[in-house]
Design a protein around this motif. Structure first.
Motif, PDB file in Angstrom:
ATOM      1  N   CYS A 104     -12.744  18.516 -35.653  1.00 19.55           N
ATOM      2  CA  CYS A 104     -11.881  19.617 -36.098  1.00 19.55           C
ATOM      3  C   CYS A 104     -10.482  19.436 -35.509  1.00 19.55           C
ATOM      4  CB  CYS A 104     -12.465  20.956 -35.647  1.00 19.55           C
ATOM      5  SG  CYS A 104     -11.399  22.359 -36.042  1.00 19.55           S
ATOM      6  N   PRO A 105      -9.468  19.225 -36.353  1.00 20.20           N
ATOM      7  CA  PRO A 105      -8.128  18.989 -35.814  1.00 20.20           C
ATOM      8  C   PRO A 105      -7.556  20.191 -35.068  1.00 20.20           C
ATOM      9  CG  PRO A 105      -8.055  19.181 -38.216  1.00 20.20           C
ATOM     10  CD  PRO A 105      -9.496  19.151 -37.816  1.00 20.20           C
ATOM     11  N   VAL A 106      -7.881  21.389 -35.514  1.00 21.34           N
ATOM     12  CA  VAL A 106      -7.367  22.589 -34.851  1.00 21.34           C
ATOM     13  C   VAL A 106      -7.955  22.693 -33.442  1.00 21.34           C
ATOM     14  CG1 VAL A 106      -7.223  25.115 -34.949  1.00 21.34           C
ATOM     15  CG2 VAL A 106      -7.040  23.767 -37.058  1.00 21.34           C
ATOM     16  N   LEU A 107      -9.253  22.540 -33.342  1.00 22.23           N
ATOM     17  CA  LEU A 107      -9.922  22.612 -32.041  1.00 22.23           C
ATOM     18  C   LEU A 107      -9.507  21.447 -31.142  1.00 22.23           C
ATOM     19  CD1 LEU A 107     -12.112  23.758 -30.122  1.00 22.23           C
ATOM     20  CD2 LEU A 107     -13.752  22.323 -31.331  1.00 22.23           C
ATOM     21  N   ASN A 108      -9.609  20.234 -31.646  1.00 23.42           N
ATOM     22  CA  ASN A 108      -9.341  19.055 -30.823  1.00 23.42           C
ATOM     23  C   ASN A 108      -7.911  19.014 -30.299  1.00 23.42           C
ATOM     24  OD1 ASN A 108     -11.957  18.358 -31.368  1.00 23.42           O
ATOM     25  ND2 ASN A 108     -11.472  16.594 -32.634  1.00 23.42           N
ATOM     26  N   MET A 109      -6.947  19.211 -31.189  1.00 21.79           N
ATOM     27  CA  MET A 109      -5.551  19.152 -30.756  1.00 21.79           C
ATOM     28  C   MET A 109      -5.147  20.393 -29.982  1.00 21.79           C
ATOM     29  SD  MET A 109      -3.908  16.439 -31.045  1.00 21.79           S
ATOM     30  CE  MET A 109      -4.382  14.858 -31.684  1.00 21.79           C
ATOM     31  N   GLY A 110      -5.749  21.537 -30.305  1.00 22.43           N
ATOM     32  CA  GLY A 110      -5.444  22.760 -29.556  1.00 22.43           C
ATOM     33  C   GLY A 110      -5.805  22.610 -28.093  1.00 22.43           C
ATOM     34  N   VAL A 111      -6.980  22.065 -27.824  1.00 25.19           N
ATOM     35  CA  VAL A 111      -7.428  21.850 -26.445  1.00 25.19           C
ATOM     36  C   VAL A 111      -6.619  20.733 -25.791  1.00 25.19           C
ATOM     37  CG1 VAL A 111      -9.378  21.086 -25.025  1.00 25.19           C
ATOM     38  CG2 VAL A 111      -9.758  22.725 -26.877  1.00 25.19           C
ATOM     39  N   ASP A 112      -6.388  19.662 -26.527  1.00 20.80           N
ATOM     40  CA  ASP A 112      -5.699  18.494 -25.987  1.00 20.80           C
ATOM     41  C   ASP A 112      -4.234  18.795 -25.649  1.00 20.80           C
ATOM     42  OD1 ASP A 112      -5.700  15.617 -25.369  1.00 20.80           O
ATOM     43  OD2 ASP A 112      -4.358  15.448 -27.086  1.00 20.80           O
ATOM     44  N   ALA A 113      -3.574  19.566 -26.491  1.00 19.37           N
ATOM     45  CA  ALA A 113      -2.131  19.760 -26.343  1.00 19.37           C
ATOM     46  C   ALA A 113      -1.745  20.936 -25.446  1.00 19.37           C
ATOM     47  CB  ALA A 113      -1.497  19.945 -27.726  1.00 19.37           C
ATOM     48  N   LYS A 114      -2.648  21.866 -25.222  1.00 18.78           N
ATOM     49  CA  LYS A 114      -2.325  23.065 -24.446  1.00 18.78           C
ATOM     50  C   LYS A 114      -1.755  22.679 -23.085  1.00 18.78           C
ATOM     51  CE  LYS A 114      -2.424  27.572 -23.926  1.00 18.78           C
ATOM     52  NZ  LYS A 114      -1.536  28.406 -24.711  1.00 18.78           N
ATOM     53  N   HIS A 115      -0.568  23.176 -22.780  1.00 19.78           N
ATOM     54  CA  HIS A 115       0.147  22.946 -21.514  1.00 19.78           C
ATOM     55  C   HIS A 115       0.646  21.506 -21.349  1.00 19.78           C
ATOM     56  CE1 HIS A 115      -1.222  26.886 -20.413  1.00 19.78           C
ATOM     57  NE2 HIS A 115      -2.489  26.506 -20.388  1.00 19.78           N
ATOM     58  N   LEU A 116       0.354  20.619 -22.286  1.00 19.25           N
ATOM     59  CA  LEU A 116       0.701  19.209 -22.097  1.00 19.25           C
ATOM     60  C   LEU A 116       1.655  18.671 -23.160  1.00 19.25           C
ATOM     61  CD1 LEU A 116      -2.868  17.913 -21.171  1.00 19.25           C
ATOM     62  CD2 LEU A 116      -0.979  18.332 -19.592  1.00 19.25           C
ATOM     63  N   ASN A 117       1.602  19.226 -24.363  1.00 25.77           N
ATOM     64  CA  ASN A 117       2.460  18.731 -25.434  1.00 25.77           C
ATOM     65  C   ASN A 117       2.872  19.923 -26.299  1.00 25.77           C
ATOM     66  OD1 ASN A 117       3.357  17.662 -27.988  1.00 25.77           O
ATOM     67  ND2 ASN A 117       2.514  15.694 -27.363  1.00 25.77           N
ATOM     68  N   LYS A 118       4.044  20.443 -26.015  1.00 28.70           N
ATOM     69  CA  LYS A 118       4.490  21.683 -26.677  1.00 28.70           C
ATOM     70  C   LYS A 118       4.671  21.511 -28.186  1.00 28.70           C
ATOM     71  CE  LYS A 118       6.590  23.827 -22.654  1.00 28.70           C
ATOM     72  NZ  LYS A 118       7.824  24.385 -22.076  1.00 28.70           N
ATOM     73  N   ALA A 119       5.122  20.342 -28.609  1.00 27.42           N
ATOM     74  CA  ALA A 119       5.337  20.115 -30.045  1.00 27.42           C
ATOM     75  C   ALA A 119       4.023  20.201 -30.813  1.00 27.42           C
ATOM     76  CB  ALA A 119       6.001  18.760 -30.275  1.00 27.42           C
ATOM     77  N   LEU A 120       2.997  19.546 -30.286  1.00 29.86           N
ATOM     78  CA  LEU A 120       1.680  19.607 -30.930  1.00 29.86           C
ATOM     79  C   LEU A 120       1.080  20.999 -30.820  1.00 29.86           C
ATOM     80  CD1 LEU A 120      -0.107  16.244 -30.052  1.00 29.86           C
ATOM     81  CD2 LEU A 120       0.288  17.172 -32.328  1.00 29.86           C
ATOM     82  N   GLN A 121       1.202  21.615 -29.648  1.00 34.14           N
ATOM     83  CA  GLN A 121       0.637  22.949 -29.447  1.00 34.14           C
ATOM     84  C   GLN A 121       1.229  23.953 -30.430  1.00 34.14           C
ATOM     85  OE1 GLN A 121      -1.904  23.954 -27.742  1.00 34.14           O
ATOM     86  NE2 GLN A 121      -1.635  26.112 -28.250  1.00 34.14           N
ATOM     87  N   LYS A 122       2.540  23.867 -30.642  1.00 30.34           N
ATOM     88  CA  LYS A 122       3.206  24.782 -31.574  1.00 30.34           C
ATOM     89  C   LYS A 122       2.665  24.590 -32.993  1.00 30.34           C
ATOM     90  CE  LYS A 122       6.204  27.967 -32.355  1.00 30.34           C
ATOM     91  NZ  LYS A 122       5.921  29.317 -31.846  1.00 30.34           N
ATOM     92  N   ARG A 123       2.409  23.358 -33.376  1.00 30.81           N
ATOM     93  CA  ARG A 123       1.869  23.090 -34.708  1.00 30.81           C
ATOM     94  C   ARG A 123       0.444  23.612 -34.855  1.00 30.81           C
ATOM     95  NH1 ARG A 123       6.059  19.855 -34.110  1.00 30.81           N
ATOM     96  NH2 ARG A 123       7.156  19.081 -35.946  1.00 30.81           N
ATOM     97  N   VAL A 124      -0.336  23.507 -33.791  1.00 32.03           N
ATOM     98  CA  VAL A 124      -1.699  24.059 -33.821  1.00 32.03           C
ATOM     99  C   VAL A 124      -1.633  25.575 -33.997  1.00 32.03           C
ATOM    100  CG1 VAL A 124      -3.820  24.418 -32.506  1.00 32.03           C
ATOM    101  CG2 VAL A 124      -2.690  22.193 -32.441  1.00 32.03           C
TER     102      VAL A 124
END
Length: 198
Positions: A104-124
Motif C-alpha cells: 500500500c503506497p499510502v501506508l508504506n510511504m506514510g510510515v517511511d516519510a514521517k519526520h524524515l522526508n517532508k516532500a513525500l510526507q506532504k504528498r501522502v
C-alpha cells in the motif's frame, strides 16, 4: 508519441515505483535502482535530479494506479450507497492489488516519510485527504438524493471509514492475513446498513 528520453523516464518510474514502495525511500539505494532498471547511474541522473525526486514521482505513479483502480471500481455503483459498498468491495481485494505495486503506497510511504522526508510526507497527506474527500462527497450525494440520512456527518464518516481500512491494511500486510481487511469492510457495511439508510 513519446520521445526516446520520455520512454526511458517512464521505464525507470515503472521499474522503481514498486521498489521504493516495498523497501522505502531510505532503504532503497542507487545500486538497487540501477539493478532493477539495468541502467547506469548516469542514465538515472540524466532523467532525474536526485533520488528524492525519483521517489516522489514513483510514489505519485503508485498512487495514480491506486486512485484509478479505486475510482473505476466505485463508479460501477449506480447510487451513492452502492458506491460505498463498492468501496468496501475494492478493499476486500486490495491485498492482492497492492502486492503488485509493492504494498500500500499510502501506508508504506506514510510510515517511511514521517519526520524524515517532508516532500513525500506532504504528498501522502494530500492523498489521504483526497480519498477521504472522495468518500465524503459520495455520502453528500446520497444525502442530497434522499438515499442517506441528513444526520450523517459526511466528513466524520469518511475519516472513520478510511482510518478503519488503513488500520486493517497495516494489520493484513504485517500479519500476512487479509482477514483484517475483510473484517473492517464488514464493519463499515454494517454501519452503512444500520445508520445511513432512510
Amino acid at each position: 508519441m513519446l520521445s526516446k528520453a520520455e520512454k526511458t523516464t517512464q521505464f525507470i518510474i515503472e521499474k522503481v515505483a514498486p521498489l521504493f514502495n516495498r523497501k522505502g525511500y531510505f532503504a532503497t539505494s542507487l545500486s538497487d535502482i540501477t539493478k532493477v532498471t539495468g541502467l547506469t547511474k548516469g542514465a538515472i541522473y540524466g532523467n532525474f535530479q536526485n533520488k528524492e525526486e525519483l521517489a516522489v514521482i514513483a510514489f505519485e505513479h503508485n498512487v495514480s494506479l491506486l486512485l484509478t483502480e479505486l475510482e473505476s471500481y466505485m463508479n460501477e455503483g449506480n447510487t451513492p450507497l452502492e458506491k460505498l459498498f463498492k468501496l468496501t468491495d475494492f478493499y476486500r481485494n486490495y491485498y492482492d492489488f497492492s502486492r503488485k505495486i509493492g504494498g500500500c503506497p499510502v501506508l508504506n510511504m506514510g510510515v517511511d516519510a514521517k519526520h524524515l522526508n517532508k516532500a513525500l510526507q506532504k504528498r501522502v497527506e494530500n492523498v489521504i485527504n483526497r480519498i477521504q474527500e472522495y468518500i465524503g462527497n459520495i455520502i453528500n450525494d446520497g444525502k442530497q438524493s434522499g438515499e442517506i440520512k441528513n444526520t450523517i456527518v459526511s466528513r466524520t464518516y469518511a475519516k472513520r471509514f478510511y482510518s478503519l481500512l488503513q488500520g486493517a491494511i497495516f494489520m493484513s500486510q504485517t500479519m500476512d492475513d487479509n482477514a483484517y481487511v475483510i473484517d473492517a469492510a464488514n464493519i463499515i457495511n454494517d454501519s452503512i446498513n444500520m445508520y445511513f439508510k432512510k
